[in-house]
Design an enzyme around this catalytic site. Structure first.
Site, PDB file in Angstrom:
ATOM      1  N   LYS A   1       0.878  -1.179   0.000  1.00  0.00           N
ATOM      2  CA  LYS A   1       0.000   0.000   0.000  1.00  0.00           C
ATOM      3  C   LYS A   1       0.905   1.215   0.000  1.00  0.00           C
ATOM      4  O   LYS A   1       1.451   1.611   1.027  1.00  0.00           O
ATOM      5  CB  LYS A   1      -0.876  -0.010   1.260  1.00  0.00           C
ATOM      6  CG  LYS A   1      -2.214   0.706   1.122  1.00  0.00           C
ATOM      7  CD  LYS A   1      -2.106   2.174   0.768  1.00  0.00           C
ATOM      8  CE  LYS A   1      -1.841   3.038   1.981  1.00  0.00           C
ATOM      9  NZ  LYS A   1      -1.692   4.475   1.598  1.00  0.00           N
TER      10      LYS A   1
ATOM     11  N   GLU B   1       9.855   1.377  10.769  1.00  0.00           N
ATOM     12  CA  GLU B   1      10.933   2.340  10.513  1.00  0.00           C
ATOM     13  C   GLU B   1      10.302   3.716  10.569  1.00  0.00           C
ATOM     14  O   GLU B   1       9.526   4.091   9.686  1.00  0.00           O
ATOM     15  CB  GLU B   1      11.556   2.077   9.143  1.00  0.00           C
ATOM     16  CG  GLU B   1      12.365   0.802   9.126  1.00  0.00           C
ATOM     17  CD  GLU B   1      13.178   0.617   7.853  1.00  0.00           C
ATOM     18  OE1 GLU B   1      13.090   1.456   6.952  1.00  0.00           O
ATOM     19  OE2 GLU B   1      13.894  -0.380   7.779  1.00  0.00           O
TER      20      GLU B   1
ATOM     21  N   CYS C   1      14.006  10.881   6.675  1.00  0.00           N
ATOM     22  CA  CYS C   1      13.910  10.495   8.083  1.00  0.00           C
ATOM     23  C   CYS C   1      15.261  10.548   8.774  1.00  0.00           C
ATOM     24  O   CYS C   1      15.347  10.835   9.965  1.00  0.00           O
ATOM     25  CB  CYS C   1      13.270   9.119   8.228  1.00  0.00           C
ATOM     26  SG  CYS C   1      14.178   7.828   7.348  1.00  0.00           S
TER      27      CYS C   1
ATOM     28  N   GLU D   1       9.971  16.083  15.082  1.00  0.00           N
ATOM     29  CA  GLU D   1      10.411  15.972  13.692  1.00  0.00           C
ATOM     30  C   GLU D   1       9.600  16.936  12.814  1.00  0.00           C
ATOM     31  O   GLU D   1       8.376  16.898  12.809  1.00  0.00           O
ATOM     32  CB  GLU D   1      10.208  14.544  13.191  1.00  0.00           C
ATOM     33  CG  GLU D   1      10.757  14.331  11.798  1.00  0.00           C
ATOM     34  CD  GLU D   1      10.626  12.885  11.337  1.00  0.00           C
ATOM     35  OE1 GLU D   1       9.555  12.295  11.545  1.00  0.00           O
ATOM     36  OE2 GLU D   1      11.600  12.370  10.760  1.00  0.00           O
TER      37      GLU D   1
HETATM   38  P1  ADP Z   1       4.002  10.368   6.634  1.00  0.00           P
HETATM   39  O1  ADP Z   1       4.111  11.354   7.739  1.00  0.00           O
HETATM   40  O2  ADP Z   1       5.284   9.911   6.055  1.00  0.00           O
HETATM   41  O3  ADP Z   1       2.930  10.694   5.627  1.00  0.00           O
HETATM   42  P2  ADP Z   1       2.218   8.376   7.613  1.00  0.00           P
HETATM   43  O4  ADP Z   1       2.530   7.507   8.762  1.00  0.00           O
HETATM   44  O5  ADP Z   1       1.054   9.280   7.708  1.00  0.00           O
HETATM   45  O6  ADP Z   1       3.570   9.081   7.363  1.00  0.00           O
HETATM   46  O7  ADP Z   1       2.014   7.532   6.285  1.00  0.00           O
HETATM   47  C1  ADP Z   1       2.833   6.449   5.916  1.00  0.00           C
HETATM   48  C2  ADP Z   1       1.960   5.390   5.266  1.00  0.00           C
HETATM   49  O8  ADP Z   1       1.030   4.902   6.229  1.00  0.00           O
HETATM   50  C3  ADP Z   1       1.112   5.884   4.095  1.00  0.00           C
HETATM   51  O9  ADP Z   1       1.106   4.883   3.094  1.00  0.00           O
HETATM   52  C4  ADP Z   1      -0.257   6.034   4.709  1.00  0.00           C
HETATM   53  O10 ADP Z   1      -1.298   5.909   3.771  1.00  0.00           O
HETATM   54  C5  ADP Z   1      -0.276   4.874   5.670  1.00  0.00           C
HETATM   55  N1  ADP Z   1      -1.252   4.977   6.758  1.00  0.00           N
HETATM   56  C6  ADP Z   1      -1.710   6.095   7.373  1.00  0.00           C
HETATM   57  N2  ADP Z   1      -2.585   5.776   8.339  1.00  0.00           N
HETATM   58  C7  ADP Z   1      -2.708   4.423   8.352  1.00  0.00           C
HETATM   59  C8  ADP Z   1      -3.449   3.481   9.137  1.00  0.00           C
HETATM   60  N3  ADP Z   1      -4.260   3.871  10.107  1.00  0.00           N
HETATM   61  N4  ADP Z   1      -3.297   2.171   8.859  1.00  0.00           N
HETATM   62  C9  ADP Z   1      -2.459   1.756   7.885  1.00  0.00           C
HETATM   63  N5  ADP Z   1      -1.734   2.581   7.121  1.00  0.00           N
HETATM   64  C10 ADP Z   1      -1.847   3.909   7.340  1.00  0.00           C
END
Ligand code: ADP
Length: 478
Positions: free
Chosen positions: A175, A250, A283, A381
């Site tokens: 995903k 990570e 990161c 961050e």
């Molecule tokens: P960033 O700050 O790098 O955008 P996120 O943690 O928001 O980090 O997003 C990283 C990934 O996690 C993306 O692919 C996002 O769609 C996915 N994501 C966000 N929320 C969820 C969730 N509740 N469950 C699974 N995946 C998620």
């Protein structure tokens, strides 16, 4: 097909393109143009992808290591053949420099596949005996791996997980992040053309809280690999806990860059300026400059001269050093951190706000001083082109400042004193420490973070340990 780019933006499930009733828009950070309407998956698509991955698992797991390695090398060939296209699409999608994608990132994507294909053939250990009984260790594929990845280096970070997962004989549902979903879709085409059987790699598109959350909660998933933010990691770790599934996390960082007075100051300045790479959306970035007081003034003078020469602009142009940030929401978040810091008494030595001439999502490289050790700008961050500078007088103080956040991803030490380098690196809490260098990464090395920068390590053996069920078979003497 996408409007602005030639990418099929439907899901890739079981070797077929699958549409969703709904889509979401994907804009380019370069000029906010609409690149694509992308399939917006949910629980149904997540479940269908896991079903396809589960169906493909027995045959792929039973494929010999040599044959799996051959397919992974063929995927690497496919990536290498399409580097220019992949680089152009990724730059349009996430705004990182085209020249970095062409010369660094996409070759590394191919290398991810080659490395884990080759490493797969080396993971055997010698058998050993217990009172005449032999112990034989094997690395068995675990099953379906759900991989959730971020937008700052989309294909590099996705393939860093996909390659070992596939090499080990697992099947994958990826995903990608909704802010940069395109190259994952191209990878699905490349993998299919390379001979990866249908269902071994699936890609579902959509929002994290929708398709992502459904995917990581599916009880049929055997491993969850995640790169992203701490708040999302808590959701994902919660889903993993509910199903008792191993999870690799990570996460972010607030890494220090320690500059000792005995160092080569020009090198220190070069390394500090590098922290603006990818508009600070890295990161590992060493965003906290910790500089020994006696050289702080001279360091700052040289840093300002060097940073002022950075060219900001269109990431497709060869001469550009800093492109845009990814998304209006993200830019507002970055600017919020800077505004609150300035309101709390910080001083912007350079930058301090969005780029007034370039407009859009361009943020000026910023250096803030006069920041309190517990200020938000020092402890949280930012993930933008924003550095802070704090000074120290003793080695002990430097180490204490370096270790003073809840993160522990990386640290950089700049010193000409070998004994000091040994003492300091020994005390730093970090998954990776660089001495007089930055960002040198070997795929054989463990990668991951201490504290809230992550759980687990990937790279070399560590990846296979995570993506396999490790079995010990004890056989009695004949
Ligand atoms: P960033 O700050 O790098 O955008 P996120 O943690 O928001 O980090 O997003 C990283 C990934 O996690 C993306 O692919 C996002 O769609 C996915 N994501 C966000 N929320 C969820 C969730 N509740 N469950 C699974 N995946 C998620």
């Amino acid at each position: 097909m996408a409007a602005g780019v030639a990418v099929d933006t439907r899901h890739w499930i079981g070797g077929r393109r699958v549409a969703s009733a709904r889509t979401f828009p994907d804009h380019s950070p370069i000029d906010s143009s609409l690149l694509a309407e992308v399939a917006r998956g949910g629980a149904e698509e997540a479940a269908a992808a896991v079903t396809a991955a589960l169906a493909a698992f027995p045959a792929w797991a039973a494929t010999s290591r040599e044959d799996r390695a051959r397919v992974l090398h063929a995927i690497a060939d496919g990536v290498e053949k399409r580097i220019e296209e992949l680089a152009a699409v990724e730059t349009a999608d996430n705004g990182a420099l085209l020249r970095s994608h062409l010369r660094g990132v996409m070759p590394r994507v191919a290398q991810n596949f080659r490395f884990f294909a080759d490493w797969l053939l080396t993971i055997d250990r010698d058998d050993f005996e217990t009172r005449g009984h032999s112990n034989h260790i094997s690395w068995d594929p675990a099953g379906v791996c759900a991989l959730i990845t971020p937008w700052n280096a989309p294909l590099m970070l996705a393939t860093w997980k996909i390659a070992p997962a596939l090499a080990a004989g697992n099947t994958v549902v990826l995903k990608p992040a909704e802010w940069s979903p395109l190259t994952a879709s191209l990878l699905a085409d490349i993998a299919a053309a390379a001979g990866l059987p249908a269902g071994v790699l699936n890609v579902v598109q959509g929002y994290g809280e929708e398709v992502g959350a459904a995917l990581v909660s599916d009880p049929r998933v055997a491993r969850i690999g995640f790169t992203g933010s701490v708040p999302t990691a808590r959701h994902i770790a919660g889903a993993a806990a509910a199903n008792l599934v191993p999870v690799s996390l990570e996460l972010g960082g607030k890494s220090p860059l320690l500059v000792f007075a005995d160092c080569d100051l020009d090198l220190a300045v070069e390394l500090a300026v590098e922290q603006y790479d990818n508009a600070g959306q890295v990161c590992l970035a060493g965003t906290r400059l910790l500089v020994e007081s006696s050289v702080a003034e001279e360091f700052t003078r040289r840093f300002v001269a060097r940073a002022s020469a950075l060219r900001q602009g269109d990431p497709r142009e060869e001469a550009t050093d800093i492109g845009p940030n990814i998304h209006p929401e993200h830019l507002a978040r970055v600017d919020g951190f800077v505004r609150r810091a300035l309101a709390a008494g910080a001083r912007a030595v350079i930058g301090g706000g969005p780029h007034s001439e370039l407009g859009g999502l361009y943020y000026r490289p910023t250096l803030l001083t006069d920041v309190a050790p517990d200020a938000e700008i020092v402890t949280e961050e930012v993930f933008g082109p924003v550095l802070t500078l704090q000074t120290f007088d003793t080695e002990e103080e430097a180490v204490a400042l370096a270790n003073s956040t809840r993160f522990g991803l990386a640290a950089t030490v700049v010193t000409s004193d070998v004994a000091r380098a040994d003492r300091v690196t020994g005390q730093l809490v970090a998954g990776t420490v660089w001495v007089n260098c930055f960002f040198v990464r070997d795929l054989r090395a463990p990668f991951g973070g201490a504290r809230q920068s992550g759980v687990g390590r990937e790279g070399g053996d560590w990846s296979f340990d995570f993506y396999c069920d490790i079995k010990n078979t004890v056989t009695a003497p004949k």
